[in-house]
Design a protein around this motif. Structure first.
Motif, PDB file in Angstrom:
ATOM      1  N   ASP A  88      53.863  19.653  47.554  1.00  0.00           N
ATOM      2  CA  ASP A  88      52.411  19.678  47.348  1.00  0.00           C
ATOM      3  C   ASP A  88      51.694  19.956  48.666  1.00  0.00           C
ATOM      4  O   ASP A  88      52.317  20.114  49.717  1.00  0.00           O
ATOM      5  CB  ASP A  88      51.925  18.383  46.695  1.00  0.00           C
ATOM      6  N   ARG A  94      59.861  17.186  46.356  1.00  0.00           N
ATOM      7  CA  ARG A  94      60.734  16.640  45.318  1.00  0.00           C
ATOM      8  C   ARG A  94      61.839  17.654  45.071  1.00  0.00           C
ATOM      9  O   ARG A  94      61.575  18.848  44.879  1.00  0.00           O
ATOM     10  CB  ARG A  94      59.962  16.374  44.028  1.00  0.00           C
ATOM     11  N   ASP A 119      58.039  11.467  50.849  1.00  0.00           N
ATOM     12  CA  ASP A 119      56.592  11.277  50.904  1.00  0.00           C
ATOM     13  C   ASP A 119      56.177  10.918  52.328  1.00  0.00           C
ATOM     14  O   ASP A 119      56.120   9.740  52.698  1.00  0.00           O
ATOM     15  CB  ASP A 119      56.176  10.167  49.933  1.00  0.00           C
ATOM     16  N   ASP A 256      51.999  18.798  39.832  1.00  0.00           N
ATOM     17  CA  ASP A 256      51.515  17.551  39.265  1.00  0.00           C
ATOM     18  C   ASP A 256      51.806  16.398  40.234  1.00  0.00           C
ATOM     19  O   ASP A 256      52.957  16.195  40.634  1.00  0.00           O
ATOM     20  CB  ASP A 256      52.227  17.304  37.932  1.00  0.00           C
ATOM     21  N   PRO A 257      50.808  15.612  40.623  1.00  0.00           N
ATOM     22  CA  PRO A 257      51.029  14.485  41.556  1.00  0.00           C
ATOM     23  C   PRO A 257      52.061  13.483  41.052  1.00  0.00           C
ATOM     24  O   PRO A 257      52.709  12.793  41.854  1.00  0.00           O
ATOM     25  CB  PRO A 257      49.647  13.842  41.670  1.00  0.00           C
ATOM     26  N   ALA A 258      52.227  13.395  39.731  1.00  0.00           N
ATOM     27  CA  ALA A 258      53.171  12.429  39.167  1.00  0.00           C
ATOM     28  C   ALA A 258      54.609  12.722  39.579  1.00  0.00           C
ATOM     29  O   ALA A 258      55.459  11.818  39.557  1.00  0.00           O
ATOM     30  CB  ALA A 258      53.056  12.427  37.644  1.00  0.00           C
ATOM     31  N   LEU A 259      54.878  13.954  39.968  1.00  0.00           N
ATOM     32  CA  LEU A 259      56.240  14.311  40.372  1.00  0.00           C
ATOM     33  C   LEU A 259      56.667  13.575  41.638  1.00  0.00           C
ATOM     34  O   LEU A 259      57.866  13.440  41.904  1.00  0.00           O
ATOM     35  CB  LEU A 259      56.339  15.824  40.596  1.00  0.00           C
ATOM     36  N   ALA A 261      55.782  10.420  42.482  1.00  0.00           N
ATOM     37  CA  ALA A 261      55.654   8.972  42.310  1.00  0.00           C
ATOM     38  C   ALA A 261      56.893   8.423  41.619  1.00  0.00           C
ATOM     39  O   ALA A 261      57.505   9.086  40.773  1.00  0.00           O
ATOM     40  CB  ALA A 261      54.403   8.636  41.499  1.00  0.00           C
ATOM     41  N   PRO A 263      58.612   6.426  38.846  1.00  0.00           N
ATOM     42  CA  PRO A 263      58.179   6.009  37.500  1.00  0.00           C
ATOM     43  C   PRO A 263      57.968   4.499  37.428  1.00  0.00           C
ATOM     44  O   PRO A 263      58.663   3.720  38.073  1.00  0.00           O
ATOM     45  CB  PRO A 263      59.347   6.460  36.611  1.00  0.00           C
ATOM     46  N   SER A 264      56.999   4.109  36.612  1.00  0.00           N
ATOM     47  CA  SER A 264      56.606   2.704  36.540  1.00  0.00           C
ATOM     48  C   SER A 264      57.713   1.802  36.001  1.00  0.00           C
ATOM     49  O   SER A 264      57.734   0.593  36.275  1.00  0.00           O
ATOM     50  CB  SER A 264      55.349   2.558  35.665  1.00  0.00           C
TER      51      SER A 264
END
Length: 278
Positions: A88, A94, A119, A256-259, A261, A263-264
Motif C-alpha cells: 500500500d 503482504r 507493517d 484493501d487496508p484489511a489485507l 490487518a 483477522p479478528s
C-alpha cells in the motif's frame, strides 16, 4: 506431528527470507538463495520485497517463479510457484503463497498457506497460520542503514560497532564483486511498466567450484524505478539450473487496508514459529 513440524519449520524459513532478504538473487548461490539446490530452491526471497520500505507506490501482482534443472541424462526437472504480493501507499506489504509438497511433505497431500504481513507503520510484522488461526508477531522489516543515534552514554561505542560492521560487510561485498562483470541492458516495457535492465556475470574460479573450468553465473534483472521493484529476473547457473521470476497481473490501485490487518479471530503470539507462545 512430523508433517506439522516440517510445515512450521518451512514457514519459518520462508518468513525469515520475507522479512530479512532483499529482492533478487544472491550471486553465486542457486536460484532461491538458500545455499543449495533441490526442494528449497523454489522458496525465493524476492516475492514483492525490495529490501526496504517503499511509500507512495501501491501495487498488487502475482509473482511467478519457474525453476528448470537439466540432469546428466538429459532429463528435466521443472517447478513453478506463484505468490500474491501487495503493497500500500504507506509501505505495508503482504505476501501470500502455498508451501505444500516440499521436502518431507511431498506426496503427503499436506499444504500450508504462508501469509506474511510487514507493517513498518506499526513497526510490526506478522506470519499468519490459517490452520491454527494464529499470528506470530515479530519486529517489522524497516529501511536499512538507519542513522545511529548519538544520544546516550553508550552511543560512541555503539556507533563504532555499527561502523565496523558496515565496513566488514562492504569489504565482503567488494570481494564478491571482484569477479563480476556488469552490463547495462537499457530499458523496455513489461506489463505496462518501464523497466531498466542489468546483467551481472559472475565468474566462479574452477578451484572454488571444484570444476575443471571456471563457471559463469549470469543474472539478468529488470527493475521498475516507479515501483522500486524487480519486475523480472533470470538466473542461469550451470551447477543448479535456470530460474525465471516475473511479476504478472500488476495493478497500481490502492489495495484493501484489511489485507494488512490480523483477522479478528486470530490469536496473536510473540516470536518465531516453534517458540513457546507468550
Amino acid at each position: 506431528m512430523f508433517q506439522l513440524r516440517s510445515a512450521t519449520a518451512l514457514a519459518f524459513l520462508v518468513c525469515g527470507a520475507a522479512f530479512a532478504q532483499p529482492g533478487g538473487h544472491r550471486m553465486g548461490m542457486p536460484p532461491g538463495g538458500f545455499g543449495g539446490p533441490g526442494d528449497f530452491a523454489m522458496v525465493r526471497p524476492e516475492f514483492g520485497l525490495a529490501g526496504k520500505v517503499v511509500t507512495g507506490a501501491p501495487y498488487s501482482a502475482q509473482a511467478v517463479t519457474q525453476f528448470t534443472q537439466t540432469l546428466a541424462d538429459g532429463n528435466h526437472i521443472q517447478k513453478t510457484t506463484t505468490a500474491s504480493v501487495v503493497r500500500d501507499s504507506s509501505g505495508r506489504t503482504r505476501t501470500e503463497r502455498s508451501v505444500g509438497a516440499i521436502g518431507p511433505l511431498a506426496g503427503s497431500g499436506s499444504a500450508s498457506k504462508a501469509v506474511f504481513i510487514n507493517d513498518p507503520v506499526a513497526g510490526m510484522g506478522y506470519m499468519l497460520d490459517a490452520s491454527s488461526h494464529t499470528a506470530r508477531q515479530m519486529p517489522a522489516m524497516m529501511n536499512r542503514h538507519r542513522p545511529v543515534s548519538n544520544q546516550g552514554a553508550g552511543a560512541g561505542s555503539s556507533a563504532q560497532s555499527t561502523a565496523g560492521a558496515e565496513s566488514a560487510r562492504a569489504s565482503k561485498w567488494q570481494r564478491k564483486m571482484a569477479n563480476v562483470k556488469t552490463d547495462d541492458l537499457g530499458t523496455q516495457v513489461i506489463d505496462g511498466l518501464s523497466v531498466q535492465g542489468k546483467r551481472l556475470t559472475r565468474t566462479v574460479p574452477a578451484a572454488q567450484a571444484g570444476s575443471d573450468r571456471d563457471i559463469e553465473v549470469v543474472t539478468e534483472t529488470w527493475t521498475s524505478p516507479d515501483l522500486q521493484m524487480v519486475v523480472m529476473s533470470k538466473t542461469s547457473d550451470p551447477r543448479f539450473g535456470d530460474s525465471v521470476y516475473k511479476l504478472t497481473n500488476i495493478s497500481r490501485a490502492e489495495p484493501d487496508p484489511a489485507l494488512f490487518a490480523v483477522p479478528s479471530d486470530y490469536q496473536v503470539q510473540q516470536g518465531r514459529p516453534g517458540a513457546p507462545a507468550q
